[in-house]
Design a protein around this motif. Structure first.
Motif: not given
Length: 374
Positions: A15-17, A20, A362-363, A365-367, A370
């Protein structure tokens, strides 16, 4: 309490970069926060996230974070600094962990976002301790990119203390196995000495904020009941000697069981669970009692009313008479206990699942990734 892992599908790509890297920082071995981190580590690792848990060795021994797919490192200062320096996101659980993580990140040499979940707290103490508590809260709130409050009052407190971004994010606790069959519950009651008498249970560390002194006051009032209820308290802590002296001196129908790994089994065998605390955020005992269909009497403090809704009997903190009366009333009213069992399971169905919690975290972390991406 239960700490069984959640089963999640493993995605084809992290997930993500990718990959992560997160560090989950625990400031102690509290059951609620440890169970949450164990669940979170399981879900994150299943989604391809590299998770390092920095915690006391005792917590790893009981909650097996490595078995959840995480790398474990002891919470020594040097180990924490090294782990944080290699992270994309650091997530601390509790104020003490938040302060330690913030200090560790100062020397990271690059900007690493800090998320802090406030699992617990209490009304402010008076005097110097109160000032120190407020100072700690302000520093942690302002150091965090996002504060996640386990209850609405914690979100409000974080905002008052200067948090830039505070959100409600109630941690999910792993769902325990289904309640014991009647025969197994009977065996548990026999082991405790409650075959032909009501069984009342409390679970939690033996510290002042848990309200056990008031609970013993209530137990003294129960001595007139027939049959005489047995109160068992599962937990360990600095007040054990003091409580044991009172139990013996006053002839109270109470057993101190010490720290137990089978508290969920004990709870499933009980007639009533009791939570007499001075403050609670998102009580682990309350969650497991409602899920197990065990009638709960709790103090109307902190995040408890928000958590239990109408599925428990709430009493004011500091009123042993109200506490004793509420428990005695339930012990003499099996229909009311059965109604609370149904209401408790219905209330538990409204709580976020482990999947929900992992997705929300996770949302966040993703925010943050970014935001900090060049």
């Amino acid at each position: 309490m239960s700490s069984s892992p959640v089963s999640l599908p493993v995605p084809a790509q992290p997930y993500g970069r990718p990959p992560l890297r997160t560090v989950q920082v625990l400031g102690g071995a509290g059951a609620g926060s440890c169970a949450h981190v164990r669940s979170l580590a399981t879900g994150l690792a299943a989604r391809g996230v590299r998770v390092t848990v920095c915690a006391p060795v005792a917590a790893e021994g009981e909650y097996d974070f490595t078995g959840a797919g995480a790398q474990f490192t002891p919470d020594a200062v040097s180990a924490l600094r090294a782990a944080c320096a290699g992270a994309d996101v650091v997530h601390a659980h509790g104020l003490r962990a938040g302060m330690r993580a913030a200090l560790a990140l100062r020397g990271a040499g690059r900007r690493v976002p800090l998320v802090v979940t406030w699992h617990g707290g209490a009304p402010e103490p008076a005097g110097a301790l109160g000032r120190l508590s407020r100072l700690l809260e302000r520093r942690v709130a302002r150091a965090a990119a996002v504060v996640l409050g386990a209850s609405s009052d914690q979100v409000d407190l974080a905002r008052r203390r200067g948090a830039r971004d505070a959100r409600l994010a109630a941690p999910a606790v792993p769902v325990a196995a289904a309640g014991e069959p009647a025969a197994e519950a009977g065996k548990t009651r026999a082991e405790l000495g409650a075959v032909e008498r009501p069984l009342v249970i409390a679970v939690g560390s033996l510290v002042a904020r848990r309200g056990y002194a008031l609970l013993l006051d209530a137990a003294r009032a129960w001595r007139v009941l027939e049959p005489l209820p047995l109160l068992v308290i599962a937990g360990e802590g600095p007040l054990r000697s003091e409580l044991a002296r009172r139990i013996e001196a006053e002839g109270l129908p109470v057993r101190l069981l010490g720290r137990r790994r089978d508290a969920d089994r004990l709870l499933a065998a009980a007639d009533v669970a009791v939570l007499p605390s001075r403050w609670e955020g998102r009580s682990l005992l309350a969650q497991e009692a409602l899920r197990a269909g065990v009638a709960l009497v709790a103090t109307e403090v902190g995040g408890v009313p928000e958590l239990v809704g109408d599925a428990a009997v709430l009493v004011p903190y500091g009123d042993p008479g109200a506490l004793a009366g509420a428990v005695a009333g339930l012990l003499h009213d099996p229909d009311r206990r059965a109604a609370l069992a149904l209401a408790g399971r219905a209330q538990a169905a409204t709580w976020p699942s482990e999947d929900d919690t992992v997705a929300q975290v996770l949302s966040v972390y993703d925010e943050l990734m970014e935001r900090h991406r060049p």
